[in-house]
Design a protein around this motif. Sequence first.
Motif, PDB file in Angstrom:
ATOM      1  N   VAL A 633       0.799  -1.286   0.054  1.00  0.00           N
ATOM      2  CA  VAL A 633       0.105   0.043  -0.090  1.00  0.00           C
ATOM      3  C   VAL A 633       0.857   1.517  -0.093  1.00  0.00           C
ATOM      4  O   VAL A 633       0.502   2.143  -0.478  1.00  0.00           O
ATOM      5  N   GLN A 634       1.857   1.113   0.842  1.00  0.00           N
ATOM      6  CA  GLN A 634       2.848   2.632   1.054  1.00  0.00           C
ATOM      7  C   GLN A 634       4.125   2.382   0.450  1.00  0.00           C
ATOM      8  O   GLN A 634       4.663   3.539   0.014  1.00  0.00           O
ATOM      9  N   GLY A 635       4.521   1.278  -0.116  1.00  0.00           N
ATOM     10  CA  GLY A 635       5.682   1.090  -0.652  1.00  0.00           C
ATOM     11  C   GLY A 635       5.849   1.685  -2.201  1.00  0.00           C
ATOM     12  O   GLY A 635       4.775   1.734  -2.785  1.00  0.00           O
ATOM     13  N   VAL A 636       7.071   1.888  -2.676  1.00  0.00           N
ATOM     14  CA  VAL A 636       7.238   2.127  -3.866  1.00  0.00           C
ATOM     15  C   VAL A 636       7.704   0.915  -4.863  1.00  0.00           C
ATOM     16  O   VAL A 636       8.127   0.163  -4.486  1.00  0.00           O
ATOM     17  N   ASN A 637       6.457   1.259  -5.898  1.00  0.00           N
ATOM     18  CA  ASN A 637       6.660   0.064  -6.960  1.00  0.00           C
ATOM     19  C   ASN A 637       7.431   0.488  -8.210  1.00  0.00           C
ATOM     20  O   ASN A 637       6.882   1.221  -8.786  1.00  0.00           O
ATOM     21  N   LEU A 638       8.607   0.193  -8.254  1.00  0.00           N
ATOM     22  CA  LEU A 638       9.537   0.575  -9.453  1.00  0.00           C
ATOM     23  C   LEU A 638       8.781   0.387 -10.691  1.00  0.00           C
ATOM     24  O   LEU A 638       8.970   1.133 -11.770  1.00  0.00           O
ATOM     25  N   ASP A 639       8.138  -0.982 -11.108  1.00  0.00           N
ATOM     26  CA  ASP A 639       7.696  -1.111 -12.253  1.00  0.00           C
ATOM     27  C   ASP A 639       6.550  -0.073 -12.486  1.00  0.00           C
ATOM     28  O   ASP A 639       6.293   0.551 -13.819  1.00  0.00           O
ATOM     29  N   GLU A 640       5.871   0.195 -11.472  1.00  0.00           N
ATOM     30  CA  GLU A 640       4.567   1.178 -11.727  1.00  0.00           C
ATOM     31  C   GLU A 640       5.126   2.494 -11.863  1.00  0.00           C
ATOM     32  O   GLU A 640       4.519   3.205 -12.541  1.00  0.00           O
ATOM     33  N   GLU A 641       6.295   2.888 -11.174  1.00  0.00           N
ATOM     34  CA  GLU A 641       6.652   4.267 -11.413  1.00  0.00           C
ATOM     35  C   GLU A 641       7.277   4.314 -12.915  1.00  0.00           C
ATOM     36  O   GLU A 641       7.221   5.283 -13.629  1.00  0.00           O
ATOM     37  N   ALA A 642       7.664   3.549 -13.465  1.00  0.00           N
ATOM     38  CA  ALA A 642       8.274   3.235 -14.866  1.00  0.00           C
ATOM     39  C   ALA A 642       7.105   3.798 -15.778  1.00  0.00           C
ATOM     40  O   ALA A 642       7.274   4.467 -16.755  1.00  0.00           O
ATOM     41  N   ALA A 643       6.194   3.019 -15.637  1.00  0.00           N
ATOM     42  CA  ALA A 643       4.731   3.042 -16.119  1.00  0.00           C
ATOM     43  C   ALA A 643       4.349   4.550 -16.248  1.00  0.00           C
ATOM     44  O   ALA A 643       3.843   5.213 -17.230  1.00  0.00           O
ATOM     45  N   ASN A 644       4.433   5.156 -14.987  1.00  0.00           N
ATOM     46  CA  ASN A 644       3.899   6.636 -14.784  1.00  0.00           C
ATOM     47  C   ASN A 644       5.036   7.468 -15.398  1.00  0.00           C
ATOM     48  O   ASN A 644       4.436   8.605 -16.068  1.00  0.00           O
ATOM     49  N   LEU A 645       6.245   7.289 -15.566  1.00  0.00           N
ATOM     50  CA  LEU A 645       6.835   8.041 -16.260  1.00  0.00           C
ATOM     51  C   LEU A 645       6.523   8.110 -17.797  1.00  0.00           C
ATOM     52  O   LEU A 645       6.798   9.178 -18.343  1.00  0.00           O
ATOM     53  N   MET A 646       6.457   6.934 -18.417  1.00  0.00           N
ATOM     54  CA  MET A 646       5.977   6.760 -19.755  1.00  0.00           C
ATOM     55  C   MET A 646       4.575   7.743 -19.963  1.00  0.00           C
ATOM     56  O   MET A 646       4.633   8.344 -20.682  1.00  0.00           O
ATOM     57  N   GLN A 647       3.823   7.541 -19.214  1.00  0.00           N
ATOM     58  CA  GLN A 647       2.429   8.346 -19.127  1.00  0.00           C
ATOM     59  C   GLN A 647       2.683   9.738 -19.070  1.00  0.00           C
ATOM     60  O   GLN A 647       2.079  10.590 -19.878  1.00  0.00           O
ATOM     61  N   TYR A 648       3.584  10.177 -18.031  1.00  0.00           N
ATOM     62  CA  TYR A 648       3.668  11.745 -17.900  1.00  0.00           C
ATOM     63  C   TYR A 648       4.518  12.179 -19.248  1.00  0.00           C
ATOM     64  O   TYR A 648       4.390  13.365 -19.487  1.00  0.00           O
ATOM     65  N   GLU A 649       5.454  11.371 -19.813  1.00  0.00           N
ATOM     66  CA  GLU A 649       6.205  11.951 -20.795  1.00  0.00           C
ATOM     67  C   GLU A 649       5.166  12.020 -22.022  1.00  0.00           C
ATOM     68  O   GLU A 649       5.475  13.220 -22.683  1.00  0.00           O
ATOM     69  N   GLN A 650       4.509  11.195 -22.239  1.00  0.00           N
ATOM     70  CA  GLN A 650       3.414  11.390 -23.356  1.00  0.00           C
ATOM     71  C   GLN A 650       2.417  12.545 -23.155  1.00  0.00           C
ATOM     72  O   GLN A 650       2.213  13.329 -24.103  1.00  0.00           O
ATOM     73  N   LEU A 651       2.098  12.805 -21.953  1.00  0.00           N
ATOM     74  CA  LEU A 651       1.295  13.901 -21.221  1.00  0.00           C
ATOM     75  C   LEU A 651       2.041  15.047 -21.809  1.00  0.00           C
ATOM     76  O   LEU A 651       1.489  16.163 -22.206  1.00  0.00           O
ATOM     77  N   TYR A 652       3.366  15.071 -21.583  1.00  0.00           N
ATOM     78  CA  TYR A 652       4.178  16.459 -21.519  1.00  0.00           C
ATOM     79  C   TYR A 652       4.116  16.657 -23.272  1.00  0.00           C
ATOM     80  O   TYR A 652       4.241  17.843 -23.644  1.00  0.00           O
ATOM     81  N   GLN A 653       4.488  15.476 -24.004  1.00  0.00           N
ATOM     82  CA  GLN A 653       4.488  15.729 -25.249  1.00  0.00           C
ATOM     83  C   GLN A 653       3.446  16.074 -26.077  1.00  0.00           C
ATOM     84  O   GLN A 653       3.269  17.157 -26.832  1.00  0.00           O
TER      85      GLN A 653
END
Length: 674
Positions: A633-653
């Motif tokens: 619940v509270q910990g960092v999931n690196l796979d999920e964060e990698a997916a989020n980075l791709m999503q935010y990159e596309q949002l930025y573009q």
Amino acid sequence: MTTNIYSIGLSGLQAAQIGIATSGENISNSSTPGYDVESPVFAEASGQQTGSGYLGNGVTTATVQRAYSQYLTTALNNAQSSNSSLTASYNLASQLSNLVGSPTSGIATSITSFFTGLQSVANAPSNTSTMQTALSNAQTLAAQINAAGQQYDSMRQGVNTQLSNSVTQINSYSQQIAQLNAQITTATTNGQQPNQLLDARDQAVANLSQLVGVQVVQSNNGYSVFLGNGQPLVVSNQSYNLATQPSSTNSAELTVTWTGLAGSNSTPQPLSSAALQGGTVGGLVSFVQNTLDPAEAQLGAIATSFAAQVNNQNELGYTLNGQPGGALFSVSPALVTGNTANTGNAAVGVTLTNPTQPSTDTYALSYSTASGTGTWTLTDTTTNTVMGSTTTAPSSTTPFTAGGLSITVSSGTMNNGDSYTIQPTGNALDSFAVAATSATAIAAAAPVLVAAGTANTGSATVTPGTVTSGYTVPSTPVKLTYTAPASGTVGTLSGFPVGTTVSITTPGSSTPTSVAITSATQTVNYDSSTGATFTITGPAADGVNNVSFTMSGAPANNDTFTISANTSGSQDGRNALALANLTSSTQFNGSATLTSAYANYVNSVGNTATQLQASSTSQQSLVTQLTSQQQSVQGVNLDEEAANLMQYEQLYQANSKVIQTAATLFQTLIGIFQ
């Protein structure tokens, strides 16, 4: 309209940047203790009314929130607190078990060697070299018992050091939590939660929980933290301190106290074990109360009983010098500690009424005038049982006897509310010593000799005789004469000293027949078909008392038997044999010999360590399980964060494309007017 498109695109760019920054923060802190994963919360920006309808103004970032489950965090803190307690207790119990060693080595071996040496003395009672060997074995045993006492003292000092260090850390975390409460209150005035400060406070609470069990109450003023008995450690932005001081019942041990607000001069309040459940501190307190002190008392009881049994038997014999034996070992009396809150100055002394069977419990002697009459009360604090009370002031002539203890007050007075802690064997290990300075102090010979007359014609035989505590032997031999029956097997013995009582026990019977000797012609029956043991108790004018012998076989008429002082002590090893036979004595607790009692003591310590290990392993599994649930619940999931980075990159573009389109439109409009 172009300006609105610019604004919408810029808001999207800003949202994407915040998302990328948040994911970057999560990734960089994925291994940071206490860090809770964060995520941006986006919301549509307020729009505006136009003739063409209600148009939006892009996106806004409402907040960056952290994932947090109070339920899982509290459950994990409680589990870690219990695990820290069990781990601290197990580590110390394991260390004690290693120090104690094998039930067949160390002290057990020395006890066996001592009794084996006494067997050699019994076989050669006039050989001083065998006596010296036995005395050397006694000194080796004393040294090992003293070493055990030093090990206990060392462990107790180690616990004291850990307790002091833990209390210092508790105060530090309490102060840190109070400061974070204040900082968080200030930081939230702008309406946003300071995630970094919240994480730091939760981590401080987690660290505190591993030191001592606490209860956390959350309010608008932050966290309030309390001990198990309700004493506060933190309330809003104020912290309260703990300290250590020598125990009021045992100056060698430390007690944790509550001293009030940091910096105040409040009177320290000792905390009970109930207030210190959980955490390292709870484990240390539990180890001392439930393992260290009972184990030391058990070994002290074995040492005390051993010394008493050996001394008692040696005092029933004669040395090579023809003198009654004395004590071979010495042990200090019970440990008596006055409560530090006492206002009186009474000097209380305690001895054991039966040192061969000493108690391993701890007692409290209290004095009260609440009823109008001064009353002394003895309580077994181990079982919480009142052992007795008296209104008669204990003295050397009228001691207060209860619970196997004889209590006297040699000087001073006790005031209302005064109390004393009594540990019957508290001094035994450190004070155990060889009292004899010469090997000839071993009383190998028995003081009495019972013999059949040289002119006897019957088949009766008698044992040389034994004595018990308080014995006396005649200065002039006592002659017993047998009168045979006209028929049958029951004859009579006469000549027993007037004033004595003779108890006759036949084989297979546990109920003796007693005959009071009131005249010189008084007779005592003897059945030659069964044999009998005769015990003579006095007092008598000629000094026969507590002497026993066994007769078997059929005496002839007028056969004689004499009871006299043993004048051939250098050739007699009967008392040394009785000393050696103590190896199989069960006087200590009625069922175990001294060596088996020691083995039970070693096994008890080992079993405690094993049980604590099992509990600690089980609790660690629970901690691992709850940690996994909390991190999901509270910990960092690196796979999920990698997916989020791709999503935010596309949002930025995409938002960059919106801005690019708005710029093209603007340039087109400019071109129309050129």
